[in-house]
Motif scaffolding. Structure first.
Motif, PDB file in Angstrom:
ATOM      1  N   VAL A 326       0.855  -1.187   0.000  1.00 39.56           N
ATOM      2  CA  VAL A 326       0.000   0.000   0.000  1.00 39.56           C
ATOM      3  C   VAL A 326       0.894   1.240   0.000  1.00 39.56           C
ATOM      4  N   PRO A 327       0.768   2.121  -1.011  1.00 39.66           N
ATOM      5  CA  PRO A 327       1.657   3.289  -1.086  1.00 39.66           C
ATOM      6  C   PRO A 327       1.286   4.369  -0.057  1.00 39.66           C
ATOM      7  N   ILE A 328       2.314   4.960   0.556  1.00 39.47           N
ATOM      8  CA  ILE A 328       2.151   6.050   1.515  1.00 39.47           C
ATOM      9  C   ILE A 328       3.075   7.191   1.092  1.00 39.47           C
ATOM     10  N   ASN A 329       2.505   8.380   0.894  1.00 40.49           N
ATOM     11  CA  ASN A 329       3.302   9.549   0.514  1.00 40.49           C
ATOM     12  C   ASN A 329       3.918  10.156   1.772  1.00 40.49           C
ATOM     13  N   ALA A 330       5.274  10.121   1.844  1.00 37.30           N
ATOM     14  CA  ALA A 330       5.959  10.610   3.037  1.00 37.30           C
ATOM     15  C   ALA A 330       6.782  11.864   2.755  1.00 37.30           C
ATOM     16  N   GLU A 331       6.376  12.638   1.749  1.00 37.11           N
ATOM     17  CA  GLU A 331       7.058  13.921   1.560  1.00 37.11           C
ATOM     18  C   GLU A 331       6.903  14.768   2.821  1.00 37.11           C
ATOM     19  N   SER A 332       5.742  14.616   3.455  1.00 38.86           N
ATOM     20  CA  SER A 332       5.505  15.182   4.781  1.00 38.86           C
ATOM     21  C   SER A 332       5.348  14.015   5.749  1.00 38.86           C
ATOM     22  N   ILE A 333       6.171  13.975   6.792  1.00 39.93           N
ATOM     23  CA  ILE A 333       6.085  12.902   7.780  1.00 39.93           C
ATOM     24  C   ILE A 333       4.721  12.901   8.456  1.00 39.93           C
ATOM     25  N   GLU A 334       4.236  14.084   8.780  1.00 38.09           N
ATOM     26  CA  GLU A 334       2.942  14.192   9.451  1.00 38.09           C
ATOM     27  C   GLU A 334       1.822  13.618   8.590  1.00 38.09           C
ATOM     28  N   TYR A 335       1.865  13.931   7.281  1.00 35.07           N
ATOM     29  CA  TYR A 335       0.856  13.394   6.366  1.00 35.07           C
ATOM     30  C   TYR A 335       0.927  11.866   6.339  1.00 35.07           C
ATOM     31  N   ALA A 336       2.145  11.312   6.281  1.00 34.83           N
ATOM     32  CA  ALA A 336       2.317   9.857   6.248  1.00 34.83           C
ATOM     33  C   ALA A 336       1.765   9.208   7.512  1.00 34.83           C
ATOM     34  N   VAL A 337       2.041   9.815   8.658  1.00 37.67           N
ATOM     35  CA  VAL A 337       1.536   9.280   9.922  1.00 37.67           C
ATOM     36  C   VAL A 337       0.012   9.255   9.928  1.00 37.67           C
ATOM     37  N   ASN A 338      -0.613  10.325   9.450  1.00 40.37           N
ATOM     38  CA  ASN A 338      -2.078  10.380   9.391  1.00 40.37           C
ATOM     39  C   ASN A 338      -2.644   9.312   8.463  1.00 40.37           C
ATOM     40  N   GLU A 339      -1.976   9.107   7.329  1.00 41.46           N
ATOM     41  CA  GLU A 339      -2.418   8.083   6.385  1.00 41.46           C
ATOM     42  C   GLU A 339      -2.365   6.692   7.020  1.00 41.46           C
ATOM     43  N   ILE A 340      -1.281   6.418   7.739  1.00 42.12           N
ATOM     44  CA  ILE A 340      -1.131   5.106   8.360  1.00 42.12           C
ATOM     45  C   ILE A 340      -2.142   4.927   9.486  1.00 42.12           C
ATOM     46  N   GLU A 341      -2.380   5.982  10.250  1.00 39.58           N
ATOM     47  CA  GLU A 341      -3.383   5.899  11.312  1.00 39.58           C
ATOM     48  C   GLU A 341      -4.761   5.564  10.745  1.00 39.58           C
ATOM     49  N   ALA A 342      -5.098   6.143   9.603  1.00 42.59           N
ATOM     50  CA  ALA A 342      -6.390   5.865   8.982  1.00 42.59           C
ATOM     51  C   ALA A 342      -6.484   4.389   8.590  1.00 42.59           C
ATOM     52  N   ILE A 343      -5.384   3.834   8.119  1.00 34.58           N
ATOM     53  CA  ILE A 343      -5.368   2.411   7.748  1.00 34.58           C
ATOM     54  C   ILE A 343      -5.509   1.533   8.981  1.00 34.58           C
ATOM     55  N   LEU A 344      -4.817   1.892  10.062  1.00 37.76           N
ATOM     56  CA  LEU A 344      -4.823   1.069  11.259  1.00 37.76           C
ATOM     57  C   LEU A 344      -6.185   1.056  11.955  1.00 37.76           C
ATOM     58  N   LYS A 345      -6.993   2.073  11.741  1.00 36.39           N
ATOM     59  CA  LYS A 345      -8.325   2.107  12.359  1.00 36.39           C
ATOM     60  C   LYS A 345      -9.186   0.944  11.874  1.00 36.39           C
ATOM     61  N   ASN A 346      -8.924   0.487  10.661  1.00 34.45           N
ATOM     62  CA  ASN A 346      -9.701  -0.607  10.090  1.00 34.45           C
ATOM     63  C   ASN A 346      -8.917  -1.921  10.066  1.00 34.45           C
ATOM     64  N   PHE A 347      -7.832  -1.929  10.781  1.00 33.36           N
ATOM     65  CA  PHE A 347      -6.955  -3.110  10.706  1.00 33.36           C
ATOM     66  C   PHE A 347      -7.446  -4.232  11.603  1.00 33.36           C
TER      67      PHE A 347
END
Length: 347
Positions: A326-347
């Motif tokens: 699953v691709p995660i854009n980490a140009e911004s670390i904060e954005y990447a963390v938010n993206e991963i958190e959204a995935i983990l909510k449904n994990f």
């Protein structure tokens, strides 16, 4: 004198482990947070061992007594400091034998607490190696990505938010590459790695999954257990991506800017490059790296290593993993963390 099993020790609080082995034994591997109050110096231990092998046990014991007798008041003073801090010492040696029994006896005669760890360090190591495979949460959420995309920073931020993180680079005291020990000191050996892995896995008890960075089997001086590697291989994979210029900036901020004025820095980089160049085929790239090093153009070194060494090796290593990434854009670390958190909510 009271004796504790490993299980009993692990359930108690306010204990201080006192390793009475020689300094070299202690440095080769000890229980986490133990203090070293050695019964013998390294040289004394060697002398006693030689007498035991070449002469007999009785003479070795007498020599040991000669070495120990003048030290007893000093050792008891060190132990008393621990007790005065409202903590209880528990003594151990290699097998829970004569050395820990001797120190516990001295403490007992002095009116100090005198607990011993049954089986000593050997029993503890056997205990943790048997349990580590059984302690791993069922699923691994694995962060993949080339050098400099920010995987470690993302893990640290998720851990600070309370997510179950297994930080293998921290446990190994090594960042997982040829340059991984720069600014870290010497990486942890296998015994220390295993002990710290056990401690961190204890903190992940009852977690359904754990977040971890994809690493080579060997991280610095330590090797990951096969069960952990298999869990990671079959995990849920996140592909962390960032542009080349962002990756360069992050690497320079971590590996160069804090240390470049240190007298050891340039020579350490030179040594690391010598290892890498042995694996590189293009002579012009090797030449450019050497020129950049002489001019201390570390930005050029980083870019060439990413393009010519690390990225190709990373792409090859990805073949060892199975399933969707699953691709995660980490140009911004904060954005990447938010993206991963959204995935983990449904994990």
């Amino acid at each position: 004198m009271h004796e504790l099993t490993i299980d009993e020790f692990l359930t108690k609080n306010n204990l201080i482990l006192v390793d009475v082995r020689s300094p070299v034994e202690f440095n080769e591997g000890s229980l986490p947070n133990a203090v070293n109050i050695p019964l013998f110096t390294d040289a004394e231990r060697k002398i006693i061992g030689t007498i035991y092998k070449q002469e007999d046990e009785r003479k070795a014991k007498w020599k040991a007594m000669e070495f120990v007798s003048p030290k007893i008041p000093i050792m008891l003073s060190e132990i008393k400091k621990i007790v005065d801090e409202q903590k209880e010492p528990i003594f151990y040696c290699w097998r829970g034998g004569m050395r820990s029994k001797a120190v516990a006896t001295f403490a007992d005669y002095a009116g100090l607490p005198s607990k011993r760890l049954i089986g000593g360090y050997r029993a503890y190591r056997k205990y943790i190696l048997e349990r580590i495979p059984k302690m791993l949460p069922n699923k691994a959420v694995v962060l993949h990505g080339g050098t400099g995309v920010g995987k470690t920073e993302i893990l640290h931020r998720l851990e600070a938010k309370g997510y179950p993180v297994l930080d293998l680079e921290k446990i190994a005291n090594h960042r997982g590459s040829v340059f991984g020990a720069i600014g870290q000191g010497q990486g942890n050996n296998q015994k220390t790695f295993d002990a710290l892995l056990f401690e961190q896995l204890k903190s992940l008890e009852n977690s359904r999954y754990f977040l971890v960075e994809a690493e080579s089997k060997r991280i610095g001086r330590a090797i990951q257990p096969d069960e952990l590697l298999l869990r990671i291989k079959n995990g849920f994979h996140l592909q962390i991506n960032a542009p080349l210029n962002v990756r360069k900036e992050r690497i320079l901020s971590e590996y160069t800017i804090p240390f470049k004025h240190e007298p050891w820095y340039k020579s350490n980089i030179k040594e690391a490059l010598s290892h890498i160049e042995k694996r590189m085929k293009r002579k012009e790239v090797k030449s450019l790296l050497q020129q950049s090093l002489e001019l201390e153009r570390y930005d050029q070194i980083v870019e060439q290593l990413l393009l010519e060494y690390y990225d190709p090796r990373y792409q090859y290593a990805q073949r060892n993993y199975e399933g969707e990434f699953v691709p995660i854009n980490a140009e911004s670390i904060e954005y990447a963390v938010n993206e991963i958190e959204a995935i983990l909510k449904n994990f």
